[in-house]
Design a protein around this motif. Structure first.
Motif, short mmCIF file in Angstrom:
data_model
loop_
_atom_site.label_atom_id
_atom_site.label_comp_id
_atom_site.label_asym_id
_atom_site.label_seq_id
_atom_site.Cartn_x
_atom_site.Cartn_y
_atom_site.Cartn_z
N VAL B 76 0.83 -1.21 0.00
CA VAL B 76 0.00 0.00 0.00
C VAL B 76 0.87 1.27 0.00
N LEU B 77 1.92 1.28 0.84
CA LEU B 77 2.71 2.51 0.96
C LEU B 77 3.37 2.94 -0.35
N PRO B 78 4.16 2.06 -1.00
CA PRO B 78 4.76 2.51 -2.27
C PRO B 78 3.71 2.75 -3.35
N ALA B 79 2.65 1.92 -3.38
CA ALA B 79 1.66 2.05 -4.45
C ALA B 79 0.94 3.39 -4.39
N THR B 80 0.82 3.96 -3.19
CA THR B 80 0.08 5.22 -3.07
C THR B 80 1.01 6.42 -2.99
N SER B 81 2.33 6.20 -3.11
CA SER B 81 3.26 7.33 -3.03
C SER B 81 3.15 8.21 -4.28
N PHE B 82 2.29 7.80 -5.22
CA PHE B 82 2.05 8.61 -6.41
C PHE B 82 1.51 9.98 -6.03
N ALA B 83 1.01 10.10 -4.79
CA ALA B 83 0.49 11.38 -4.33
C ALA B 83 1.54 12.48 -4.43
N TYR B 84 2.82 12.14 -4.15
CA TYR B 84 3.90 13.14 -4.26
C TYR B 84 3.97 13.69 -5.67
N VAL B 85 3.82 12.78 -6.66
CA VAL B 85 3.86 13.19 -8.06
C VAL B 85 2.67 14.08 -8.39
N LEU B 86 1.48 13.68 -7.87
CA LEU B 86 0.27 14.46 -8.14
C LEU B 86 0.42 15.89 -7.64
N VAL B 87 0.96 16.03 -6.40
CA VAL B 87 1.13 17.37 -5.84
C VAL B 87 2.01 18.22 -6.75
N ALA B 88 3.13 17.63 -7.21
CA ALA B 88 4.07 18.38 -8.05
C ALA B 88 3.41 18.77 -9.37
N LEU B 89 2.69 17.82 -9.99
CA LEU B 89 2.05 18.12 -11.27
C LEU B 89 0.95 19.16 -11.11
N PHE B 90 0.22 19.07 -9.98
CA PHE B 90 -0.82 20.06 -9.71
C PHE B 90 -0.20 21.45 -9.58
N GLY B 91 0.93 21.52 -8.84
CA GLY B 91 1.62 22.80 -8.69
C GLY B 91 2.11 23.33 -10.02
N HIS B 92 2.56 22.42 -10.89
CA HIS B 92 3.13 22.83 -12.18
C HIS B 92 2.06 23.36 -13.12
N PHE B 93 0.96 22.61 -13.24
CA PHE B 93 -0.02 22.96 -14.28
C PHE B 93 -1.08 23.95 -13.79
N ARG B 94 -1.42 23.91 -12.48
CA ARG B 94 -2.46 24.82 -12.01
C ARG B 94 -1.87 26.09 -11.40
N LEU B 95 -0.78 25.91 -10.62
CA LEU B 95 -0.21 27.07 -9.93
C LEU B 95 1.02 27.60 -10.65
N HIS B 96 1.36 27.01 -11.81
CA HIS B 96 2.47 27.45 -12.65
C HIS B 96 3.79 27.52 -11.88
N GLU B 97 4.03 26.50 -11.04
CA GLU B 97 5.32 26.43 -10.36
C GLU B 97 6.34 25.79 -11.30
N GLU B 98 7.59 26.24 -11.17
CA GLU B 98 8.66 25.69 -11.99
C GLU B 98 9.09 24.33 -11.43
N ILE B 99 9.29 23.32 -12.28
CA ILE B 99 9.80 22.02 -11.82
C ILE B 99 11.21 21.84 -12.37
N SER B 100 12.19 21.74 -11.44
CA SER B 100 13.59 21.62 -11.85
C SER B 100 13.85 20.21 -12.37
N PRO B 101 14.96 20.04 -13.15
CA PRO B 101 15.30 18.70 -13.66
C PRO B 101 15.44 17.66 -12.55
N THR B 102 16.01 18.07 -11.38
CA THR B 102 16.12 17.12 -10.27
C THR B 102 14.76 16.64 -9.81
N ARG B 103 13.80 17.56 -9.75
CA ARG B 103 12.46 17.17 -9.32
C ARG B 103 11.82 16.24 -10.35
#
Lengths: 126, 146
Positions: B76-103
């Protein structure tokens, strides 16, 4: 000195949230498949059986300790250190604890997954 | 793993992400809450964003407990860690945050980890646990099995 405080808070967060996750997982395995129980006995039976499991309350308490250690950790260390360090170490600690205490079969596949996610969490915070 | 179980796993990622974002949005309205004015935390529930966030986090917890009742913690824990990715993508596309290559690299690692664990088995059957005596009992399926 501040670093020492921050890292002891991180250690406490990892310990408490791993304890909480293991206890909650143990409780829910004892309760059994919630979907099946719901279909047969209804929602109240599910809630009743979960609340009647003593380890469930202990797990919630451990999660509470983890939450407050996070708050205190954040007051001593940077957000960009405390959150990713504790999150990624928790993934690894959970894999170890689940294989020891819950007797889950943590094979190569799950180890790789836990390490990949732990590494990814660190990279996302840098 | 049935379709409904995958829905519960998806619920864990979506509700935890949405709950955290709503809480963060609400706490921004309130400004800093100091440890000396803890009553501020109690009043925070009156903020509609915070109230919604708490509701979402409660739903997340229900989904999480449901998943733990039929799947291993290490699944369950690794399978649901996709939430971290969702937060970043939400920030990128809705809040127009910059995502660095490391991220982006971190997002790729997490996605790979999710794929790795999701392709494997989700549950260790009781008879395969190393010490079945002290392993948790699965009371419902004992009752339910014909």
């Amino acid at each position: 000195m501040k670093d020492l405080y921050a890292w002891s808070a991180i250690g406490l967060i990892v310990f408490a949230s791993t304890t909480g996750d293991v206890l909650l997982s143990y409780s829910m395995k004892r309760v059994g498949d919630v979907g099946e129980l719901w279909k047969r006995r209804g929602a109240l039976a599910v809630i009743g059986r979960v609340l009647a499991t003593p380890t469930f309350g202990l797990g919630l308490m451990a999660m509470g300790v983890a939450f407050y250690s996070l708050l205190f950790g954040l007051s001593w260390g940077n957000l960009s250190l405390v959150v990713p360090a504790s999150a990624s170490l928790t993934f690894v600690a959970n894999a170890v604890a689940a294989s020891i205490f819950l007797h889950e079969r943590v094979g190569r596949r799950r180890w790789i997954a836990a390490l990949l996610v732990a590494g990814g969490v660190v990279l996302m915070a840098v | 793993m049935t379709f409904r179980k995958y829905l519960v796993l998806a619920g864990i990622t979506v509700f935890s992400t949405a709950g955290d974002s709503l809480l963060a949005r609400g706490m921004k309205d309130l400004g800093g809450v100091s440890l000396h004015h803890l009553s501020g935390l109690l009043l925070a529930i009156l903020n509609p964003w915070v109230a919604m966030g708490i509701l979402f986090l409660l739903t997340f917890f229900a989904c999480y407990m449901s998943a733990l009742s039929w799947a291993d913690l290490t699944y369950v824990l690794p399978a649901t860690s996709f939430a971290y990715v969702l937060v970043a993508l939400f920030g990128h596309f809705r809040l127009h945050e910059e995502i660095s290559p490391t991220r982006w690299a971190g997002i790729a690692l997490i996605a790979a980890g999710v794929g790795f664990v999701a392709a494997g088995p989700s549950f260790t059957p009781a008879r395969e646990r190393r010490d079945s005596q002290s392993a948790p009992r699965d009371t419902v399926s004992l009752e339910v099995k014909p």
